[in-house]
Motif scaffolding. Structure first.
Motif, PDB file in Angstrom:
ATOM      1  N   LYS A 190       7.663   1.361   9.232  1.00 36.17           N
ATOM      2  CA  LYS A 190       8.721   0.611   8.534  1.00 36.17           C
ATOM      3  C   LYS A 190       8.753   0.941   7.042  1.00 36.17           C
ATOM      4  CE  LYS A 190      10.141  -4.164   7.553  1.00 36.17           C
ATOM      5  NZ  LYS A 190       9.795  -5.597   7.769  1.00 36.17           N
ATOM      6  N   ASN A 191       7.601   1.151   6.437  1.00 36.48           N
ATOM      7  CA  ASN A 191       7.510   1.349   4.989  1.00 36.48           C
ATOM      8  C   ASN A 191       7.533   2.813   4.568  1.00 36.48           C
ATOM      9  OD1 ASN A 191       7.312  -1.461   4.457  1.00 36.48           O
ATOM     10  ND2 ASN A 191       5.135  -1.404   5.021  1.00 36.48           N
ATOM     11  N   ASP A 221       3.860  -1.191  10.581  1.00 37.23           N
ATOM     12  CA  ASP A 221       4.091  -1.369   9.139  1.00 37.23           C
ATOM     13  C   ASP A 221       4.246  -0.026   8.441  1.00 37.23           C
ATOM     14  OD1 ASP A 221       4.065  -4.093   9.284  1.00 37.23           O
ATOM     15  OD2 ASP A 221       1.978  -4.327   8.608  1.00 37.23           O
TER      16      ASP A 221
END
Length: 350
Positions: free
Chosen positions: A269-270, A266
């Motif tokens: 991805k962010n 995560d």
């Protein structure tokens, strides 16, 4: 549950009476019954030893290749001799073990393991077993039966999953239960906890076994993070791919920073900071291979074997009583396989 106040409520002893009345006798019996009920609630500690029979035999087979030991059919038998010796030495060093089981990979060499059905490359790089391997493999299992060590094996199932299943069943009994696993397979470090330890070699003492602190000291992650570590870095010994460019140390650093595999993915991805030494190239690889990492994490996860009926382990995985019948059966096996050197163990109490 019977409490002491309840027991006392039934006790009407009259110290002024030289002879017990019938009421007093009833009270005494009630008190004794309450004491027995309380004693029954004090469960004796259960300590289960689970041996990875496949891995232990594998190590003994290759270490015995130069052995000239043969059985009555003039077939090599050195691997079986060394395997049985290790088993006796294990029990000799751990006198507080109350239950004992030997777990094996699928008993059929031509049956695909469950994980091979999910990942064709799983363990696919391993060489064909040498001549005589499967014969001695079967004889090692026969030895377990002869010496009264309960074995468990199911088609397409790996020993790791059986060990996980029986460990889970044992811990469900309560806080007085502990498990000692004997295996060189690092995958089982996922199971380490305050009540589960892993011995990497049969010659290790329990003091040398992996607890949570030793896992963290060697691998840089805690046992509950170990599967995430392998999903990120891969596991070449099992043919499990990792994220390109992420080795063990980098994976451990990411998990120390973020906690879990999902949190690492995560963050990548962010666009969140990943940690020292993780540039945009590695971020891109984490994003690109995120789905693969999640799938590998599922593959690596230890699984419950429903057909094992592990809840019955207290009855099934008992340590055999070394009586005359046990000795006769063990001696018969030793003579059949020309393993006379093992007779030294037959007169030991444990």
């Amino acid at each position: 549950q019977v409490s002491w106040p309840l027991a006392q409520e039934h006790c009407h002893f009259r110290s002024t009476q030289p002879v017990l009345s019938s009421a007093s006798m009833v009270a005494r019996r009630s008190f004794a019954a309450a004491s027995r009920a309380i004693a029954a609630l004090q469960v004796s500690p259960v300590k289960l030893m689970l041996v990875d029979g496949t891995a232990l035999f594998f190590a003994n087979f290759y270490s015995s290749q130069k052995s000239e030991m043969v059985n009555t059919k003039d077939e090599p038998i050195g691997a079986v001799h060394n395997f049985v010796t290790d088993m006796f030495l294990l029990q000799r060093r751990t006198s507080d073990i109350t239950h004992f089981g030997v777990m094996w990979d699928s008993p059929h060499s031509d049956v695909q393991l469950q994980r091979q059905q999910e990942l064709p490359g799983y363990k696919a790089h391993r060489k064909e077993r040498p001549q005589g391997f499967w014969r001695q493999h079967m004889q090692a299992q026969e030895a377990c039966t002869a010496f009264g060590w309960r074995i468990k094996a199911f088609p397409s199932i790996e020993a790791d999953d059986l060990i996980h299943t029986y460990t889970e069943a044992a811990l469900a009994l309560g806080s007085s239960t502990s498990v000692l696993i004997v295996t060189p397979d690092k995958d089982l470090l996922q199971l380490v906890s305050s009540r589960v330890k892993v011995c990497g070699k049969p010659t290790d003492s329990e003091k040398e076994a992996f607890d949570a602190e030793k896992v963290e000291a060697k691998w840089g992650v805690w046992p509950e993070q170990f599967g995430d570590l392998l999903a990120l870095s891969g596991d070449a010994s099992d043919g499990v791919p990792g994220v390109p460019g992420i080795g063990r140390k980098k994976a451990a650093m990411l998990l120390k920073q973020h906690g879990t595999l999902i949190a690492v993915l995560d963050a990548a991805k962010n666009g969140l900071p990943l940690g020292a030494g993780v540039g945009e190239m590695l971020r891109g690889r984490l994003v690109e291979h995120a789905d693969q990492a999640v799938e590998m994490r599922k593959l690596i996860a230890l699984r419950r074997v429903e057909q094992a009926d592990a809840q019955a382990f207290e009855r099934e995985l008992t340590i055999p009583e070394r009586n005359s019948r046990w000795r006769d059966r063990a001696l018969q096996f030793c003579k059949k396989e020309n393993l006379i050197g093992l007779e030294v163990f037959l007169d030991e109490k444990r």
